[in-house]
Structure formats: C-alpha cells, structure tokens
Design a protein around this motif. Structure first.
Motif, PDB file in Angstrom:
ATOM      1  N   ARG A   7      29.232 -33.727  22.945  1.00  0.00           N
ATOM      2  CA  ARG A   7      30.110 -32.591  22.680  1.00  0.00           C
ATOM      3  C   ARG A   7      29.815 -31.459  23.659  1.00  0.00           C
ATOM      4  O   ARG A   7      28.660 -31.120  23.911  1.00  0.00           O
ATOM      5  N   PRO A   8      30.858 -30.800  24.173  1.00  0.00           N
ATOM      6  CA  PRO A   8      30.611 -29.678  25.083  1.00  0.00           C
ATOM      7  C   PRO A   8      30.035 -28.484  24.322  1.00  0.00           C
ATOM      8  O   PRO A   8      30.311 -28.309  23.136  1.00  0.00           O
ATOM      9  N   PRO A   9      29.236 -27.651  24.973  1.00  0.00           N
ATOM     10  CA  PRO A   9      28.651 -26.488  24.284  1.00  0.00           C
ATOM     11  C   PRO A   9      29.734 -25.481  23.896  1.00  0.00           C
ATOM     12  O   PRO A   9      30.744 -25.345  24.573  1.00  0.00           O
ATOM     13  N   LYS A  10      29.478 -24.779  22.799  1.00  0.00           N
ATOM     14  CA  LYS A  10      30.413 -23.761  22.331  1.00  0.00           C
ATOM     15  C   LYS A  10      30.362 -22.556  23.255  1.00  0.00           C
ATOM     16  O   LYS A  10      29.339 -22.262  23.872  1.00  0.00           O
ATOM     17  N   ALA A  11      31.475 -21.836  23.328  1.00  0.00           N
ATOM     18  CA  ALA A  11      31.524 -20.635  24.161  1.00  0.00           C
ATOM     19  C   ALA A  11      30.625 -19.537  23.586  1.00  0.00           C
ATOM     20  O   ALA A  11      29.994 -18.797  24.330  1.00  0.00           O
ATOM     21  N   ARG A  12      30.575 -19.469  22.268  1.00  0.00           N
ATOM     22  CA  ARG A  12      29.743 -18.451  21.632  1.00  0.00           C
ATOM     23  C   ARG A  12      28.882 -19.133  20.594  1.00  0.00           C
ATOM     24  O   ARG A  12      29.372 -19.685  19.606  1.00  0.00           O
ATOM     25  N   LYS A  13      27.585 -19.085  20.772  1.00  0.00           N
ATOM     26  CA  LYS A  13      26.652 -19.770  19.893  1.00  0.00           C
ATOM     27  C   LYS A  13      26.295 -18.876  18.704  1.00  0.00           C
ATOM     28  O   LYS A  13      26.005 -17.698  18.866  1.00  0.00           O
ATOM     29  N   GLN A  14      26.322 -19.462  17.501  1.00  0.00           N
ATOM     30  CA  GLN A  14      25.894 -18.743  16.305  1.00  0.00           C
ATOM     31  C   GLN A  14      24.373 -18.822  16.256  1.00  0.00           C
ATOM     32  O   GLN A  14      23.805 -19.898  16.197  1.00  0.00           O
ATOM     33  N   GLU A  15      23.707 -17.673  16.278  1.00  0.00           N
ATOM     34  CA  GLU A  15      22.253 -17.657  16.440  1.00  0.00           C
ATOM     35  C   GLU A  15      21.485 -17.455  15.135  1.00  0.00           C
ATOM     36  O   GLU A  15      20.337 -17.850  15.034  1.00  0.00           O
ATOM     37  N   LYS A  16      22.062 -16.812  14.172  1.00  0.00           N
ATOM     38  CA  LYS A  16      21.351 -16.506  12.924  1.00  0.00           C
ATOM     39  C   LYS A  16      22.062 -17.122  11.734  1.00  0.00           C
ATOM     40  O   LYS A  16      23.284 -17.180  11.683  1.00  0.00           O
ATOM     41  N   MET A  17      21.280 -17.547  10.746  1.00  0.00           N
ATOM     42  CA  MET A  17      21.830 -18.107   9.527  1.00  0.00           C
ATOM     43  C   MET A  17      21.329 -17.266   8.359  1.00  0.00           C
ATOM     44  O   MET A  17      20.153 -16.940   8.291  1.00  0.00           O
ATOM     45  N   ILE A  18      22.242 -16.875   7.497  1.00  0.00           N
ATOM     46  CA  ILE A  18      21.843 -16.153   6.290  1.00  0.00           C
ATOM     47  C   ILE A  18      22.341 -16.938   5.090  1.00  0.00           C
ATOM     48  O   ILE A  18      23.273 -17.727   5.183  1.00  0.00           O
ATOM     49  N   GLY A  19      21.709 -16.720   3.979  1.00  0.00           N
ATOM     50  CA  GLY A  19      22.120 -17.378   2.744  1.00  0.00           C
ATOM     51  C   GLY A  19      21.975 -16.409   1.593  1.00  0.00           C
ATOM     52  O   GLY A  19      21.154 -15.498   1.634  1.00  0.00           O
ATOM     53  N   PHE A  20      22.771 -16.601   0.567  1.00  0.00           N
ATOM     54  CA  PHE A  20      22.681 -15.749  -0.614  1.00  0.00           C
ATOM     55  C   PHE A  20      23.173 -16.521  -1.818  1.00  0.00           C
ATOM     56  O   PHE A  20      23.857 -17.527  -1.694  1.00  0.00           O
ATOM     57  N   PHE A  21      22.794 -16.048  -2.989  1.00  0.00           N
ATOM     58  CA  PHE A  21      23.167 -16.707  -4.233  1.00  0.00           C
ATOM     59  C   PHE A  21      24.400 -16.046  -4.823  1.00  0.00           C
ATOM     60  O   PHE A  21      24.637 -14.854  -4.624  1.00  0.00           O
ATOM     61  N   MET A  22      25.183 -16.846  -5.543  1.00  0.00           N
ATOM     62  CA  MET A  22      26.351 -16.343  -6.245  1.00  0.00           C
ATOM     63  C   MET A  22      26.587 -17.211  -7.467  1.00  0.00           C
ATOM     64  O   MET A  22      26.036 -18.300  -7.571  1.00  0.00           O
ATOM     65  N   THR A  23      27.393 -16.710  -8.353  1.00  0.00           N
ATOM     66  CA  THR A  23      27.728 -17.491  -9.541  1.00  0.00           C
ATOM     67  C   THR A  23      28.764 -18.551  -9.171  1.00  0.00           C
ATOM     68  O   THR A  23      29.380 -18.489  -8.104  1.00  0.00           O
ATOM     69  N   LYS A  24      28.950 -19.490 -10.074  1.00  0.00           N
ATOM     70  CA  LYS A  24      29.958 -20.530  -9.829  1.00  0.00           C
ATOM     71  C   LYS A  24      31.351 -19.929  -9.746  1.00  0.00           C
ATOM     72  O   LYS A  24      32.167 -20.362  -8.943  1.00  0.00           O
ATOM     73  N   MET A  25      31.606 -18.922 -10.555  1.00  0.00           N
ATOM     74  CA  MET A  25      32.919 -18.279 -10.539  1.00  0.00           C
ATOM     75  C   MET A  25      33.152 -17.557  -9.213  1.00  0.00           C
ATOM     76  O   MET A  25      34.240 -17.634  -8.640  1.00  0.00           O
ATOM     77  N   GLN A  26      32.135 -16.860  -8.712  1.00  0.00           N
ATOM     78  CA  GLN A  26      32.266 -16.192  -7.420  1.00  0.00           C
ATOM     79  C   GLN A  26      32.507 -17.208  -6.309  1.00  0.00           C
ATOM     80  O   GLN A  26      33.347 -16.994  -5.432  1.00  0.00           O
ATOM     81  N   TYR A  27      31.789 -18.318  -6.364  1.00  0.00           N
ATOM     82  CA  TYR A  27      31.977 -19.365  -5.356  1.00  0.00           C
ATOM     83  C   TYR A  27      33.395 -19.923  -5.421  1.00  0.00           C
ATOM     84  O   TYR A  27      34.040 -20.140  -4.393  1.00  0.00           O
ATOM     85  N   PHE A  28      33.905 -20.136  -6.628  1.00  0.00           N
ATOM     86  CA  PHE A  28      35.251 -20.661  -6.794  1.00  0.00           C
ATOM     87  C   PHE A  28      36.284 -19.699  -6.202  1.00  0.00           C
ATOM     88  O   PHE A  28      37.215 -20.112  -5.522  1.00  0.00           O
ATOM     89  N   VAL A  29      36.114 -18.391  -6.458  1.00  0.00           N
ATOM     90  CA  VAL A  29      37.047 -17.397  -5.930  1.00  0.00           C
ATOM     91  C   VAL A  29      37.012 -17.392  -4.407  1.00  0.00           C
ATOM     92  O   VAL A  29      38.064 -17.385  -3.748  1.00  0.00           O
ATOM     93  N   ILE A  30      35.818 -17.417  -3.832  1.00  0.00           N
ATOM     94  CA  ILE A  30      35.690 -17.424  -2.370  1.00  0.00           C
ATOM     95  C   ILE A  30      36.295 -18.693  -1.793  1.00  0.00           C
ATOM     96  O   ILE A  30      36.988 -18.656  -0.764  1.00  0.00           O
ATOM     97  N   GLN A  31      36.045 -19.804  -2.448  1.00  0.00           N
ATOM     98  CA  GLN A  31      36.586 -21.081  -1.991  1.00  0.00           C
ATOM     99  C   GLN A  31      38.120 -21.052  -1.998  1.00  0.00           C
ATOM    100  O   GLN A  31      38.760 -21.507  -1.040  1.00  0.00           O
ATOM    101  N   GLN A  32      38.712 -20.496  -3.040  1.00  0.00           N
ATOM    102  CA  GLN A  32      40.164 -20.404  -3.121  1.00  0.00           C
ATOM    103  C   GLN A  32      40.733 -19.479  -2.049  1.00  0.00           C
ATOM    104  O   GLN A  32      41.744 -19.787  -1.423  1.00  0.00           O
ATOM    105  N   LYS A  33      40.070 -18.346  -1.818  1.00  0.00           N
ATOM    106  CA  LYS A  33      40.543 -17.410  -0.799  1.00  0.00           C
ATOM    107  C   LYS A  33      40.427 -18.012   0.595  1.00  0.00           C
ATOM    108  O   LYS A  33      41.302 -17.811   1.440  1.00  0.00           O
TER     109      LYS A  33
END
Length: 113
Positions: A7-33
C-alpha cells in the motif's frame, strides 16, 4: 520475480491515538450520527473534536451565583417556618427582597450565556 510494493503511504499520517469510555447509549448515538454522515466512527469523532464548540459548564462567577441561590433557598425555608410562627406580614417583606435578588441572579445565569 518482482518485489511486492504494498500500500502506498498516506499523505498525512495519524501520529497519536486517544481513547475514552462512554456508555452504550452514547456509543449508539455516535454510531448513528457517523452512519448518517457517511463516515466511520473514528473520522466522525475526529471531525467533531476539531470542529465542535464546547461550552464550559460554569464560570467561577456563575458558581458564586449558584451558591448564592442555594443559600437563599435555605433562608427562604427558614422564612416559611418563621411565617408560620410569627405571621405572614413580616415574612412577606423578606420574601420580596429575596425574590428580587433571585430574579437578578437567574436572569444573569440564563440570559448572559
């Protein structure tokens, strides 16, 4: 035999990863949006984090006003008890004073945002 390029390299590399917790309902809303926007959840959250505007819950001045309202509510409770014992006329004058103070604080909290 030819060398596998991959695969060719991406033009802009994502360098940092963050994570956070949420409720199932919040995840469902984000998933729908995200689905409605036609992007995956990571892209949706990235765009929301960069472009969204977050309002602070309370400024220090607003916290002071809320504390004043709580104090006034305690005083009003005492006035109700006193009105039962001493009579309504004396307590009515104090109610009017507290009402004016509370109105000004509530107007400031609700309308200045």
């Amino acid at each position: 035999m030819t060398k596998k390029i991959g695969r060719p390299p991406k033009a802009r590399k994502q360098e940092k990863m963050i994570g956070f917790f949420m409720t199932k309902m919040q995840y469902f809303v984000i998933q729908q949006k995200a689905a409605k926007a036609g992007v995956n959840i990571s892209d949706y959250m990235r765009q929301a984090a960069v472009n969204a505007q977050v309002k602070a819950k309370w400024t220090p001045e607003e916290r002071v006003m809320v504390r004043q309202l709580i104090g006034i509510s305690v005083d009003l409770h005492r006035l109700v008890e006193a009105a039962g014992k001493e009579g309504v006329t004396h307590a009515a004058l104090l109610f009017v004073r507290y009402r004016d103070i509370m109105d000004s604080i509530i107007k400031t909290l609700c309308h200045d945002r």
